[in-house]
Every structure is written in C-alpha cells, then in structure tokens.
Motif scaffolding. Structure first.
Motif, PDB file in Angstrom:
ATOM      1  N   GLN A   1      61.668  83.262   2.035  1.00 55.72           N
ATOM      2  CA  GLN A   1      61.397  83.643   0.646  1.00 55.72           C
ATOM      3  C   GLN A   1      61.695  85.116   0.419  1.00 55.72           C
ATOM      4  O   GLN A   1      62.303  85.485  -0.585  1.00 55.72           O
TER       5      GLN A   1
ATOM      6  N   TYR B   1      65.391  85.504   0.326  1.00 58.98           N
ATOM      7  CA  TYR B   1      65.910  84.949  -0.935  1.00 58.98           C
ATOM      8  C   TYR B   1      65.709  85.948  -2.083  1.00 58.98           C
ATOM      9  O   TYR B   1      66.637  86.224  -2.848  1.00 58.98           O
ATOM     10  N   VAL B   2      64.512  86.501  -2.191  1.00 60.53           N
ATOM     11  CA  VAL B   2      64.214  87.441  -3.281  1.00 60.53           C
ATOM     12  C   VAL B   2      65.070  88.700  -3.148  1.00 60.53           C
ATOM     13  O   VAL B   2      65.629  89.184  -4.138  1.00 60.53           O
TER      14      VAL B   2
ATOM     15  N   ARG C   1      68.003  88.956  -1.615  1.00 64.80           N
ATOM     16  CA  ARG C   1      69.400  88.579  -1.876  1.00 64.80           C
ATOM     17  C   ARG C   1      69.662  88.450  -3.381  1.00 64.80           C
ATOM     18  O   ARG C   1      70.673  88.934  -3.897  1.00 64.80           O
ATOM     19  N   GLU C   2      68.746  87.809  -4.104  1.00 66.98           N
ATOM     20  CA  GLU C   2      68.901  87.658  -5.558  1.00 66.98           C
ATOM     21  C   GLU C   2      68.882  89.012  -6.262  1.00 66.98           C
ATOM     22  O   GLU C   2      69.667  89.255  -7.168  1.00 66.98           O
ATOM     23  N   ALA C   3      67.978  89.896  -5.851  1.00 64.96           N
ATOM     24  CA  ALA C   3      67.911  91.228  -6.455  1.00 64.96           C
ATOM     25  C   ALA C   3      69.201  92.006  -6.197  1.00 64.96           C
ATOM     26  O   ALA C   3      69.731  92.661  -7.101  1.00 64.96           O
TER      27      ALA C   3
ATOM     28  N   ARG D   1      72.174  90.698  -5.578  1.00 62.52           N
ATOM     29  CA  ARG D   1      73.254  90.051  -6.325  1.00 62.52           C
ATOM     30  C   ARG D   1      73.217  90.482  -7.789  1.00 62.52           C
ATOM     31  O   ARG D   1      74.237  90.856  -8.360  1.00 62.52           O
ATOM     32  N   ARG D   2      72.039  90.464  -8.385  1.00 61.57           N
ATOM     33  CA  ARG D   2      71.902  90.841  -9.802  1.00 61.57           C
ATOM     34  C   ARG D   2      72.255  92.302 -10.046  1.00 61.57           C
ATOM     35  O   ARG D   2      72.743  92.656 -11.117  1.00 61.57           O
TER      36      ARG D   2
ATOM     37  N   THR E   1      79.355  88.269  -3.732  1.00 57.57           N
ATOM     38  CA  THR E   1      79.104  86.837  -3.792  1.00 57.57           C
ATOM     39  C   THR E   1      80.307  86.108  -3.212  1.00 57.57           C
ATOM     40  O   THR E   1      81.444  86.575  -3.348  1.00 57.57           O
TER      41      THR E   1
END
Length: 60
Positions: free
Chosen positions: A33, A36-37, A39-41, A43-44, A50
């Motif tokens: 988790q 994941y958090v 990686r998403e931050a 990416r954004r 990507t």
C-alpha cells in the motif's frame, strides 16, 4: 521487474495506522500500500515514467 530495495522508514504513528487501515480495506500488505501510494503520487507529479501504452489491436 525492477530491483526491490529495503529502506527503513520513520513514520508518524497516526499516519501508519491510517495506512494500515487503508491497506486492509484494499486487501494489500502495508508495504504494498505504501509503495502504491508513493507510485501514484510520483506518477501524478510527473516524476515517474509510465510504461508505454499497449499498441491498439488490428481488429475493428
């Protein structure tokens, strides 16, 4: 797959508890988790490349 590296993390107890609850809700391990958090931050924010999109099918 990219090499995985261990890293000790100091984190606020309240944040850790919230992450644990979130990971339980998502049926992920706490480690997965957190990754994941992050990686998403990344990416954004445009700081993580990507993977290229899959080529469209020839059907259609």
């Amino acid at each position: 797959m990219a090499e995985r590296k261990a890293y000790p993390l100091r984190i606020n107890g309240e944040v850790l508890d919230a992450m644990q609850r979130w990971s339980d809700d998502e049926l992920r391990s706490l480690n997965a988790q957190i990754e994941y958090v992050l990686r998403e931050a990344l990416r954004r924010a445009g700081r993580l490349k990507t993977p290229p999109a899959a080529a469209p099918d020839d059907e259609g």
